[in-house]
Design a protein around this motif. Sequence first.
Motif, PDB file in Angstrom:
ATOM      1  N   PRO A   6      55.697 -60.847  20.748  1.00 20.16           N
ATOM      2  CA  PRO A   6      55.435 -60.967  22.188  1.00 20.16           C
ATOM      3  C   PRO A   6      54.962 -59.643  22.819  1.00 20.16           C
ATOM      4  O   PRO A   6      55.301 -58.550  22.341  1.00 20.16           O
ATOM      5  N   LYS A   8      55.641 -57.860  25.428  1.00 20.06           N
ATOM      6  CA  LYS A   8      56.543 -56.795  25.897  1.00 20.06           C
ATOM      7  C   LYS A   8      57.002 -55.889  24.748  1.00 20.06           C
ATOM      8  O   LYS A   8      57.294 -54.720  24.966  1.00 20.06           O
ATOM      9  N   PHE A   9      57.070 -56.451  23.523  1.00 23.35           N
ATOM     10  CA  PHE A   9      57.464 -55.633  22.370  1.00 23.35           C
ATOM     11  C   PHE A   9      56.449 -54.499  22.199  1.00 23.35           C
ATOM     12  O   PHE A   9      56.806 -53.350  21.957  1.00 23.35           O
ATOM     13  N   MET A  12      56.555 -51.783  24.910  1.00 25.24           N
ATOM     14  CA  MET A  12      57.631 -50.818  24.615  1.00 25.24           C
ATOM     15  C   MET A  12      57.201 -49.849  23.524  1.00 25.24           C
ATOM     16  O   MET A  12      57.471 -48.657  23.596  1.00 25.24           O
ATOM     17  N   ALA A  54      64.159 -54.646  33.846  1.00 26.78           N
ATOM     18  CA  ALA A  54      65.046 -54.803  32.688  1.00 26.78           C
ATOM     19  C   ALA A  54      65.676 -53.475  32.269  1.00 26.78           C
ATOM     20  O   ALA A  54      66.597 -53.452  31.459  1.00 26.78           O
ATOM     21  N   PHE A  56      64.057 -51.046  30.677  1.00 26.97           N
ATOM     22  CA  PHE A  56      63.433 -50.493  29.474  1.00 26.97           C
ATOM     23  C   PHE A  56      62.522 -49.318  29.799  1.00 26.97           C
ATOM     24  O   PHE A  56      62.307 -48.442  28.982  1.00 26.97           O
ATOM     25  N   LEU A  96      64.693 -54.243  18.102  1.00 27.07           N
ATOM     26  CA  LEU A  96      63.648 -55.261  17.916  1.00 27.07           C
ATOM     27  C   LEU A  96      62.854 -55.008  16.637  1.00 27.07           C
ATOM     28  O   LEU A  96      62.524 -55.944  15.912  1.00 27.07           O
TER      29      LEU A  96
ATOM     30  N   LEU B 226      64.756 -62.894  28.489  1.00 27.28           N
ATOM     31  CA  LEU B 226      63.636 -62.684  29.407  1.00 27.28           C
ATOM     32  C   LEU B 226      63.349 -61.204  29.634  1.00 27.28           C
ATOM     33  O   LEU B 226      62.292 -60.856  30.132  1.00 27.28           O
ATOM     34  N   ASP B 227      64.304 -60.347  29.258  1.00 28.59           N
ATOM     35  CA  ASP B 227      64.038 -58.906  29.335  1.00 28.59           C
ATOM     36  C   ASP B 227      62.826 -58.539  28.490  1.00 28.59           C
ATOM     37  O   ASP B 227      62.084 -57.638  28.815  1.00 28.59           O
ATOM     38  N   TYR B 228      62.628 -59.236  27.364  1.00 29.81           N
ATOM     39  CA  TYR B 228      61.473 -58.896  26.540  1.00 29.81           C
ATOM     40  C   TYR B 228      60.616 -60.099  26.145  1.00 29.81           C
ATOM     41  O   TYR B 228      59.871 -60.037  25.167  1.00 29.81           O
ATOM     42  N   CYS B 229      60.703 -61.197  26.911  1.00 29.88           N
ATOM     43  CA  CYS B 229      59.807 -62.345  26.690  1.00 29.88           C
ATOM     44  C   CYS B 229      59.254 -62.822  28.027  1.00 29.88           C
ATOM     45  O   CYS B 229      59.823 -62.544  29.072  1.00 29.88           O
ATOM     46  N   PRO B 231      58.720 -65.374  30.990  1.00 29.54           N
ATOM     47  CA  PRO B 231      59.529 -66.475  31.509  1.00 29.54           C
ATOM     48  C   PRO B 231      58.932 -67.858  31.229  1.00 29.54           C
ATOM     49  O   PRO B 231      59.647 -68.782  30.857  1.00 29.54           O
TER      50      PRO B 231
END
Lengths: 107, 373
Positions: A6, A8-9, A12, A54, A56, A96, B226-229, B231
């Motif tokens: 995904p 967001k990975f 980061m 979040a 991060f 992760l 949801l912090d890293y996916c 929604p």
Amino acid sequence: MITGAPLKFRIMELLSKKNMWNYEIVDALQDEYHHTSQMGRDNINYDCIEMVSAGFSKEIEWAIDTDGSKFDSKHPGRLLTKYELTSYGRDTLNELIAKVRNYTPDE
Amino acid sequence: MTDSTVEVARPPELDEFIKENHKKKFRFGVIAALLCAVYWGVWYVPGSAIWEMPDFLPALGDKIAAEGFGTDANALMCCVLLCLVNAIIDTLILFIWNGALGKIGELKRTFVEFKAANIYFVYAGICGAGAVFGTYVAAQYLSPGFAAVAGVLYALVGTVMSVLYLHQKVTKRGYIAIFIMIGGAVVLFSGTMMGSESPNMTLGILGGVMCAVCWGLEGTFAGKALDYCEPDCGIQLRFFWEMVLWIIACVVLAAAGVPIFSTISTVITEPSILLVVILLGFSFAWCYVTWYKSFPFIGVARGQAVGSLYAACSIIFMFLFFGIDRAIGGSDMGHVLPVIGGLIICLFGSYLIATEDAEGLVSLKDDSVMGGE
């Protein structure tokens, strides 16, 4: 490098290497994730914003895209934000990396 | 910033701009949670109407009774079938939604990363299944009002878990607002619970507890993932896993001799049932989309508290579509006054949340996690 995971990975992972502006993150990931349309670019930006919530990443610098050349030429005057990965984000990224299917360490 | 195309404004102006952006983000989260409450309230309309379609659940009840199963088993099986149909239609609608947003690729990426991401949506799906089933059971065995109040208590479970497990920040004002809104919902339905009789009080209460605990836990697992996916992808996976769970449950029941699938074909063959099921799916899917979208912006505790306004919305929509007796149980002062009082309390609670300081909530994580960053 994490692949096929995904969005967001990867955000980061990019931020773990250096602090980046939101438009730099968008430019770096739009081809990899086939998000080249304005809606796709906005999606990446939206994820960057959510990652601050979040915990991060954190906002470290701001500027205004007065002529829209950096982010969206149709909507000049948007706020540009530079992000830094937090230590919590770094720890989460390491967790992760241990779980993802495809990770190749950088040489 | 050295590039000539980007002009750094004077610090006070830039400060204002940044603050305005943070406020906008917070406002977006609150509006998403409010929309969740509206869609959730709307869901009670097709959710009630579906029980009155004679060829679907009542017919299933008759067939199960003909096989010699007792009244309780009969009602519970009807709830199971409704949960399955609800999960299937939501999965389909959300798949179309994700396709329209161009997120099928991200959905696939989230699905295949099972250990890192998808597993949390499996947990959320299991908890969500328990919550939806619990709310139907509570509504069947006690009253829709009791089910709604039990459901509202999920915000309490969600708040405790979001602080303990997700380490999210909840301010003193946030806590006060959450308790006021839960209190408001309890007052709102207090009139409907007066003198209600139940064929099996224990089952009804158990359903209510399932509803509150499972929805609270679902929000917590979803909040974590949801912090890293995304929604939109998360909610699709949550419904997918709930659907898988109900398919397994129904196949096991069918193997045990329960004619659970005997009336499911009417969902496609009867246009009126199909329409109600589609309305059920749209309202529930949208309610969940907006619920999950609110979490990354305002946190699980606030998202769930504002979402608990569904109790007020459900009364409004039930009143509009089915009349005052179905909505609040009667038109006398004993029923009307608690509703008015509850609505005012809920509005005050939402005002407290909506006017919270957005600057302190740029990051929702507690200082214990952020280490002062």
